[in-house]
Design a protein around this motif. Sequence first.
Motif, PDB file in Angstrom:
ATOM      1  N   GLU A 122       0.825  -1.201   0.000  1.00  0.00           N
ATOM      2  CA  GLU A 122       0.000   0.000   0.000  1.00  0.00           C
ATOM      3  C   GLU A 122       0.862   1.255   0.000  1.00  0.00           C
ATOM      4  O   GLU A 122       0.504   2.258  -0.605  1.00  0.00           O
ATOM      5  CB  GLU A 122      -0.943   0.007   1.209  1.00  0.00           C
ATOM      6  CG  GLU A 122      -2.115  -0.967   1.093  1.00  0.00           C
ATOM      7  CD  GLU A 122      -1.722  -2.423   1.327  1.00  0.00           C
ATOM      8  OE1 GLU A 122      -0.555  -2.670   1.704  1.00  0.00           O
ATOM      9  OE2 GLU A 122      -2.575  -3.315   1.112  1.00  0.00           O
ATOM     10  N   GLY A 125       2.145   1.700  -3.435  1.00  0.00           N
ATOM     11  CA  GLY A 125       1.010   2.075  -4.273  1.00  0.00           C
ATOM     12  C   GLY A 125       0.603   3.520  -4.049  1.00  0.00           C
ATOM     13  O   GLY A 125       0.289   4.245  -4.997  1.00  0.00           O
ATOM     14  N   SER A 126       0.639   3.959  -2.798  1.00  0.00           N
ATOM     15  CA  SER A 126       0.187   5.319  -2.523  1.00  0.00           C
ATOM     16  C   SER A 126       1.169   6.333  -3.094  1.00  0.00           C
ATOM     17  O   SER A 126       0.777   7.424  -3.510  1.00  0.00           O
ATOM     18  CB  SER A 126       0.002   5.525  -1.018  1.00  0.00           C
ATOM     19  OG  SER A 126       1.192   5.209  -0.342  1.00  0.00           O
TER      20      SER A 126
END
Lengths: 217, 484
Positions: A122, A125-126
């Motif tokens: 995450e 991804g962020s």
Amino acid sequence: MTSTLDIIIAGGGRVGFQTAEILADRGHDVTIIERDERTVSDIADQWLATVIRGDATNPEIIDQAGIERADVIAALTGESGLNLAVCLAAGELNPDIRTVARIDRKGGEAYTEFVDAVVFPERAGSRVAANEILGSDVQTLADVTGNLDIMLIRVAEGAPAAGKALSDVRFPEGTVVVSDADGERIARADTTLTPGSSYVVAVEPDVVDEVLNLMRG
Amino acid sequence: MSKGQTRSPEAELGLLDATMIGMGAMIGAGIFVLTGLAAEIAGPAAIVVFALNGVVTAFTGLSYAELAASIPKSGGGYAFVREIFDDFASFIMGWMLWFAYMIAGALYALGFAPNFLELLHVYGVVPPPEQVGAVALPVLDAALPLSFLLAFLAVLGLVALNAVSTAASGSVETIFTVIKVSILVVFVAFGLASPMFSGAEFQPLFPEGSGAAAVLPAMGLTFIAFEGYDLITTVTEEVQNPRENIPKAIFISLAVTVVVYLAVVTVAVGTLGAGGLAEAGEAGIATAATSFMPTGLPVIQNGGALIVFGAVFSTLTALNAVVIASSRVAFSMGREGQLLPSVGQLHHRYGTPFVAILASAVVMLASVALPTQSAGNMSSLFFLLSFIIVNVAVIRLRRERPNMNRPYEMPFYPAPPIIGIALNLLLTGVLVEFLLRTDPLALALSAAWILLGAAAYFALKRAKTPPESGPATDDTEITPEAED
């Protein structure tokens, strides 16, 4: 040293599958353990890894994935606890194995006491998302590329291309060597691929394997 | 291009292409080179020989289909066995398969030579083969100069080609296969229509003296004819919907190939007679064609020339295919650390597995000195042995990894692999017994190769520094995003 690694991935969902895809492109042997029947058949359609159907925490299933010969196990399911359990079990079955666990929150670094590395998809991804949102003209390398791999590759001693000038090496189509040794300048035809130095290389996925063969042996 | 989910290279080979790759490998040199040899041992029963070989191979075909669908690795038999067996067993498998391909290369090169001479003869460049052959035929050392030289040159040329440039793609293979099959169809059509065939004599089916038993050694000798469908499993990555199409391609190519072989052999035996066929040896089909094809045609002059051309073309393309196949086995073994690492490396300038190709070339060139029959014997022997291992691999995999996803499961398991093992073992036994009597040289060389392999394995193992534990992770990485 064998250049091909034997890698087990527990969890063939989004993260696990994408990871398997990249690894298979680089010529490694990937075995995926996946519980869900439908996911199993989706993976089988892509034909890139051997699939064991079952629960990755079950030692018998891990065993069927060939744990005793594997170099790495990466537990990449969506459940941190399960991932940790898989890595611990794998470490018991094969003490030499490198373990990688996906965790789902910050601060998961504490787990490195039990596993060799943690992954927090995450976060990565962020970063990508933030870059896209800002739509900046300046982006980090990995974000502009759809399928391309921008890689930093260290030339190995004794690799086929080691010590050769770029003009003497036939890289497969779909490869650009971007930087010279250790990223000081843009590469030129007379740039030498010095063993031990790293080079930035842009590569299309289907030839990554060949490029690595030339630079890593 | 959009951010594709599919993995490159794009799957672009359809069922037809995959089938053609298998057929191209099987309907290659074997039919031209081996028919005469089969007739020599089994007489008119050569037809039976090829039919039974097709049946035997089909059982192993089932095993290949199941393995290819569930183990997504391009690399054929060696890759499958590597997945299941320990280091030594998989090394030996790779070692045998490598040899089988190299010797097959020598066989095709040796088949190329007499057919090429026949082609030159059809155009009147050289005297008829009987006259060349009268000097050269029976004994090895007398036959050496001309055909040996031609075979040697053929291997050298194709090796050089493959060493400096990457291989032809699947679509070229499809065109080649269509050409080969069309030529054979013409052969069969003219043969059936020819007056020679109407007086065909298939009696006695079995040769006098040895009787039906002669079929078995002939099967062993010509077993290599149906080797080739495993090439389909080496390109699986590029095939659309592999889990359906690979098994289908294996079965269809095998079935069509058997039909083609039977038709061709029937016509050849029917027109030339088993005796004539045996006499013509490696150029059996070509000689048969020259005997009944019309003459005085425009451009090609002689209808037989077409078939002879087919034979030359087939042996050359088959030779090319095994140069690639053999170097690929060696290359994967190098990659896996089972041979010297340099064998698993690409050449920096040519981008080809240069060392693997050179290593294969050395053995191939040396083997060209063998009589054709010995080359056929040895290649068949090694394919039989490796097919046994493939069947064992299926059984072992089912037992040890029951939860493995198998997109294709063979029907009536475990009967097919067990029957496959039994039949291949039987043929191996018969072949070994036959070689003991007729060709101890081939047997000795085969044993020597295996011993050499075992020695190489242990030498390599000792030479290797104790492996560093854990993978080398820090050298290669994606730049910023993967880190956390």
